[in-house]
Write an enzyme that holds these catalytic residues in place. Structure first.
Site, PDB file in Angstrom:
ATOM      1  N   ARG A   1      -6.121  10.268  -0.365  1.00 54.55           N
ATOM      2  CA  ARG A   1      -5.824  10.689  -1.737  1.00 54.55           C
ATOM      3  C   ARG A   1      -7.113  10.829  -2.544  1.00 54.55           C
ATOM      4  NH1 ARG A   1      -2.852   6.217  -3.572  1.00 54.55           N
ATOM      5  NH2 ARG A   1      -3.096   5.277  -1.519  1.00 54.55           N
TER       6      ARG A   1
ATOM      7  N   HIS B   1       0.863  -1.187   0.000  1.00 53.52           N
ATOM      8  CA  HIS B   1       0.000   0.000   0.000  1.00 53.52           C
ATOM      9  C   HIS B   1       0.898   1.235   0.000  1.00 53.52           C
ATOM     10  CE1 HIS B   1      -3.041   2.891   1.206  1.00 53.52           C
ATOM     11  NE2 HIS B   1      -3.964   1.974   1.047  1.00 53.52           N
TER      12      HIS B   1
END
Lengths: 226, 541
Positions: B340, B320
């Site tokens: 994000r 990740h």
């Protein structure tokens, strides 16, 4: 570089451990291998609730072992489990939620507002407030105030009225989310379409494409704007 | 006052200076071939020492992530000749192994359909990667979205290695699963009118991730666990399966559990077994830190493999992009992609962006590794590591002043414990092991290659290809949790289980001997061992 060692006291036994560790990594550094008292190691699962005190201070303090830095001279014990009552219910059968709450968890009336739960919550929640909101029938408030609960059990261990606040909160949130809040029309409509097979042909057609054709389509996607 | 050491505050100032420019900056997405190039250069999967050949069993001759290969080449931790299979402790239609989202949903559905069910799990019910999942569940529920779009994103995200029938099943069932969770009383994020809030995840062309703040997995888990208790489904906690049982015909016949608190073994006879044992992160593939739960030690893969089930895509691990890098106490912990998805930038030491933040996870992680290792643009920590900034204050700047508190309460709280206010300061991140991509190969009915053994969730392989998209895991666990239960219920109506056998274990050990493999390990390992060498030496084991 020599690691600086500090004293900590695990369930009455003194150890020296490097400073800067969490309670959990300090115990592992000592040589404890966890089966209980350790779960996600990231502050979500409620396995590692811990009580501690510092010398010369009567205040009982709390933290999650996975995310609380050790404090020199602290003395601690984990509470990996605490006995609790969980009422059994069928959400579909609840007609009068306030009546149901009082029947499922009659002890809720024993909350005297002492605030011991607030001091015991490692998530900085105020169970006293969400219990009060639930008693008022303010489901939204009770649901929102209790949402960050990880069900570690520390509030129940300190409650003078012997409530299990987190199980009461879970009932309230489930009832609120299922029955008070409306079901969005967009999900009802979409699932009607899904059940009617409206997208089946299109997905099938896509799945039958070669890898090259799929790659072309993939590169040509148009993204919704951020 | 900053929560960061003075040595790195300078780079925060640079990040603040470039913020207004960055808000107008468009970074184009990579084409599929540009992405492949970046991955081959920088993704940890392509390091020469990340995979190794496994020399026995169904995937013999294939190269798998090396720490798994070691466990597959280990001897069983069970001594088959010491077990008397006549003393059966539990007999049920369906044994579910694993107490995360896949296992619990499978148990709920199987019981609803009238099967007798036992759920066994290694730690407590809910101890799983599910409970740690932050972002949410992907489903095409919006009018600008369709299951086809979701299909294309998922299969491209998986680098076209996904099994297409599994992806079709995934995207078809997705909106149904969201409604199932809503009906159980999961508290989704909603707009004022009650419609679901949806966010972006990397590689998804539409906003389609349904969240419950940044603790979506926790919310789903505590609700379905509560329902499991309400329906009085029998549960054995602290009882991992350490081997599967077959009958003389090689069909599934149950499992041997071990009570890890007492050491006692329990024999469960079951017509079907649903494996829902989760991931591999606590083996620390490629020596990365992990976001995974303490119990993520690939037990299900090991026992299914010995029983004859083949694995798929176990040469590709997901890292990740945004694991915490500072404070050290949080090293490797997950910072949800939704940061994000709601407008946070990734920023290097010069205050510059270097990749479109909504590329797929494999791409963004590779770009971060390139930025730090190859280009020397990382931000050094006082302890000699390097990271990249995730500009979290942008979430409030682009949204509203309360957005972080409203949607990212978990992150705000966890960093606050260390004196960092993520509303005002960025988070330092670096890639962390997150997901195993592959697993025990299944078909769209969640069947493995062994009759009567089903698999669902992270331990299964095929649906995610070799890179999973954000939002597709909380989806996968419920889609295949349901499908495994539905199909196992049909299967148990017809099947007759013969005499219980552990011959496959004896046979597997024999094959190891034949090839001359003795790596000194036994598996499954059940829990990672974080004991220091100095303590280990003095325990004289």
């Amino acid at each position: 570089m020599e690691e600086k060692l500090v004293d900590i006291n695990v369930m009455g036994k003194l150890y020296q451990v490097p400073e800067g560790l969490t309670i959990m990594t300090a115990m592992e550094w000592i040589g404890y291998k966890f089966t209980r008292g350790c779960g996600c190691r990231g502050g979500f699962c409620g396995a590692c609730g811990t009580f501690y005190r510092l010398p010369g201070n009567y205040k009982l303090q709390v933290g999650l072992a996975c995310s609380t830095k050790i404090i020199p001279s602290m003395y601690l014990t984990q509470i990996p489990y605490f006995p609790s009552q969980k009422a059994l219910y069928d959400l579909d059968e609840i007609e009068n939620p306030v009546k149901a709450l009082l029947e499922l968890y009659p002890e809720i009336k024993k909350c005297v507002g002492c605030g011991a739960c607030v001091k015991a919550c490692p998530q900085n929640l105020r169970p006293i407030d969400y219990i009060a909101a639930a008693l008022r029938g303010d489901w939204k408030e009770a649901a929102e105030l209790s949402f960050d609960c990880i069900m570690c059990g520390l509030c129940a261990s300190r409650c003078t009225g012997e409530l299990v606040p987190y199980n009461i909160a879970l009932f309230v949130r489930r009832y609120f989310s299922k029955s008070v809040r409306p079901k969005p029309k967009h999900i009802i409509d979409r699932n009607k379409e899904i059940r009617e097979g409206m997208f089946d042909e299109a997905v099938k057609a896509l799945a039958s494409l070669s890898e090259e054709e799929l790659k072309k389509k993939y590169d040509l996607r148009e993204f919704e704007k951020l | 006052m900053s929560g960061y050491p003075i040595s790195i505050q300078e780079s925060i100032k640079k990040l603040e200076q470039t913020r207004s420019f960055r808000l107008t900056q468009e970074i184009p997405r990579l084409s599929f071939s540009e992405r492949e190039q970046l991955l081959k250069e920088c993704h940890p999967d392509y390091r020469p020492d990340s995979i190794k050949e496994v020399r026995v069993g169904p995937n013999k001759g294939e190269r798998l992530t090396n720490k798994l290969a070691d466990l597959l080449e280990a001897k069983s931790s069970l001594k088959p000749d010491k077990i008397d299979l006549q003393f059966i402790d539990h007999e049920v239609d369906i044994l579910v192994i694993g107490g995360g989202g896949a296992g619990v949903s499978a148990a709920l559905i199987a019981q609803e359909r009238g099967a007798s069910v036992l759920l066994a799990t290694k730690l407590r019910i809910g101890d799983s990667n599910t409970i740690m999942a932050e972002g949410g569940i992907a489903a095409a529920t919006q009018c600008n979205d369709t299951p086809e779009r979701h299909f294309l994103d998922t299969i491209g995200g998986g680098r076209f290695k996904n099994k297409k029938d599994l992806v079709s099943a995934l995207v078809h069932d997705a909106p149904l699963m969201v409604e199932w969770l809503k009906d159980l009383g999961c508290m989704f994020d909603t707009h004022d009118n009650g419609d679901f809030v949806v966010s972006f995840a990397g590689g998804q062309q539409r906003r389609r991730v349904h969240s419950c703040k940044d603790t979506s997995g926790l919310e789903f888990m505590r609700v379905i666990r509560d329902e499991l208790y309400n329906r009085k489904i029998p549960v054995l906690e602290y009882c991992p399966a350490i081997e599967l049982l077959l009958d003389e015909e090689g069909k599934s016949a149950g499992a041997i559990l071990k009570n890890i608190e007492t050491g006692e073994h329990l024999i469960v006879k079951a017509k079907a077994v649903i494996l829902a044992t989760g991931g591999i992160g606590r083996l620390h593939p490629c020596d990365f830190p992990t976001t995974n739960h303490y119990g993520a030690t690939a037990d299900g893969l090991v026992i299914a493999y010995r029983a004859g089930a083949n694995l798929l895509h176990m040469d590709h691990i997901q890292f990740h992009p945004t694991g915490a890098m500072w404070p050290e106490q949080m090293l490797g912990q997950l910072i949800t992609e939704a940061c994000r998805g709601n407008g946070s930038h990734l920023v290097n030491i010069n205050g510059d962006r270097f990749i479109n933040e909504l590329e797929t996870r494999d791409t963004v992680s590779s770009a971060i590794l390139r930025e730090v290792k190859d280009r020397g643009n990382g931000i050094p920590t006082p302890t000699g590591k390097e990271g990249i900034w995730l500009d979290t204050p942008l979430i409030n700047i682009r949204g509203d002043a309360g957005k972080l508190d409203r949607m990212f309460a978990g992150i705000v709280h966890r960093f606050n414990e260390y004196g960092i206010d993520v509303r005002k300061e960025p988070i330092m991140i670096f890639p962390t092991q997150h997901y195993q991509n592959g697993g025990v190969e299944i078909d769209s009915d969640a069947r493995t290659s062994v009759a009567g053994i089903y698999a669902a969730g992270e331990c299964s392989g095929g649906v995610q290809g070799i890179n999973r998209l954000g939002g597709n895991s909380l989806l996968d666990i419920f889609v295949f949790g349901h499908r495994s239960a539905n199909n196992a219920c049909e299967y148990v109506k017809k099947v007759k289980v013969g005499k219980l056998s552990l011959r496959h274990i004896t046979e597997y050990n024999r094959q190891l001997d034949e090839v001359g493999i003795n790596n000194g390990l036994t598996s499954p390992i059940l829990l990672p061992d974080y004991t220091r060498e100095a303590v280990k030496i003095k325990s004289y084991n």
